[in-house]
Write an enzyme that holds these catalytic residues in place. Structure first.
Site, PDB file in Angstrom:
ATOM      1  CE  LYS A  11      -1.592  -4.723   3.531  1.00  0.00           C
ATOM      2  NZ  LYS A  11      -1.827  -5.995   2.850  1.00  0.00           N
ATOM      3  CB  SER A  50      -0.857  -0.012   1.265  1.00  0.00           C
ATOM      4  OG  SER A  50      -1.492   1.227   1.444  1.00  0.00           O
ATOM      5  CE1 TYR A  91      -3.831  -2.238   5.132  1.00  0.00           C
ATOM      6  CE2 TYR A  91      -3.388   0.018   4.404  1.00  0.00           C
ATOM      7  CZ  TYR A  91      -3.642  -1.316   4.110  1.00  0.00           C
ATOM      8  OH  TYR A  91      -3.683  -1.719   2.794  1.00  0.00           O
TER       9      TYR A  91
END
Ligand code: UDP
Length: 321
Positions: free
Chosen positions: A144, A116, A140
């Site tokens: 990643k 991402s 988040y």
């Protein structure tokens, strides 16, 4: 190639599954159906398993014997990651490690990983290339980044081949395959604006005092069918022991107000909205440079925002609005 698609019942995973089949690959889906949908799955080989469940993973790998994995399955809602970081580390990092172990057991040495733009955090300059500093600003994004680092560590030790694909704002749908984004509650701007306009219920513009051309946030919206194409290209170019990360965006920055105007134009009616305060953790501008994906994958983002909007409208109308 036999490709196991984790998260193949989700938005980007389901569209990529179709693209893989069209490109001549055999696919199986592994999904826990926590946010994915039965209607989005194709084929008969569907394994219902949580990434953290080694027995479930081993059963899928034993039955399908994949030569490669496309790894979409993840928790992916930023505010939820702030509220429940443990869950995000468990699924996105621990679960992904279990997946790597299961791959290793059957000698599967190729993986395309859904990463991402969140790995970059608040960028120092725009457009963002793959060399930009990585300071994710939420759990988040950190999960990643962590798993990208795991892949890079495992690569030389294990002869793993990987591609980490850093998506910017995935949007659009594939109505020709009856696939698109259905999430409750919906958190992404484009489907929110389209639904608000179709139902005539105002949505809130989150922040109007950013340092951008009209005060609203600039994002890079990239069509899901273009993303699917990039995945197929990345898979087919994997070479033993080699790994790389690629930004995938449209390379065009669009403000929230410009999205509103584009949706109004496609639907032929005004978009109901109200201006609201900033949302926590939103950088002002996120726009990709995709020079590396262009050069190394031969990939070009092709679908303009209006086409993505039309595809979402068509998809939502086909599902009754
Ligand atoms: N946004 C908004 N109203 C909404 C949802 C999102 O104004 O109801 C804005 C959000 O603040 C951001 C942009 O739209 O600037 C894109 O948000 P989204 O959640 O779709 O993607 P993100 O860039 O956060 O991954």
């Amino acid at each position: 190639m036999r490709v196991l698609v984790t998260g193949g019942a989700g938005f980007i995973g389901s569209v990529t599954g179709r693209a893989l089949r069209l490109a001549g690959h055999e696919i199986a889906i592994l999904d826990d159906f926590s946010t994915g949908h039965d209607w989005a799955c194709i084929g008969k080989q569907i394994f219902r398993a949580d990434l953290r469940d080694r027995a479930g993973l081993d059963a899928a790998f034993g039955a399908f014997r994949p030569e490669a994995v496309m790894h979409f399955a993840a928790k992916a809602v930023v505010p939820e990651s702030v509220a429940n970081p443990g869950l995000y580390y468990d699924v996105n990092v621990v679960g992904s490690l279990r997946l790597l172990e299961a791959m290793r057991l059957v000698g599967c040495r190729k993986i395309v990983f859904s990463s991402s733009a969140a790995v970059y955090g608040t960028p120092e300059k725009s457009p963002i290339d793959e060399q930009a500093p990585q300071h994710p600003i939420n759990p988040y994004g950190r999960t990643k980044k962590h798993f990208e680092e795991v892949l890079e560590d495992v690569r030389p030790a294990d002869g793993l081949a990987y591609a980490s694909l850093r998506y910017f704002n995935a949007c659009g749908a594939a109505p020709e395959w009856h696939l698109g984004e259905i999430r409750e509650p919906e958190t992404h701007l484009l489907p929110i604006v389209i639904r608000a306009t179709m139902k005539n219920q105002p949505f809130t513009v989150c922040g109007t005092d950013y340092e951008t051309r009209d005060g609203t946030c600039v994002r890079d919206y990239v069509d899901v069918r273009d993303l699917a194409d990039a995945h197929v290209r990345a898979l087919e170019r994997l070479r033993p022991g080699q790994g790389a990360a690629y930004n995938l965006g449209s390379e065009l920055g669009t403000t929230v107000r410009e999205v509103v105007a584009a949706v109004g134009k496609v639907l032929g009616k005004p978009v109901p909205f109200r201006d609201g305060p900033r949302r926590a953790g939103d950088p002002a501008t996120l726009v990709a440079s995709c020079a590396k994906a262009r050069a190394e994958l031969g990939w070009t983002p092709r679908r303009p925002l209006e086409e993505s909007i039309r595809s979402v409208v068509e998809f939502l109308q086909s599902r009754g609005g």
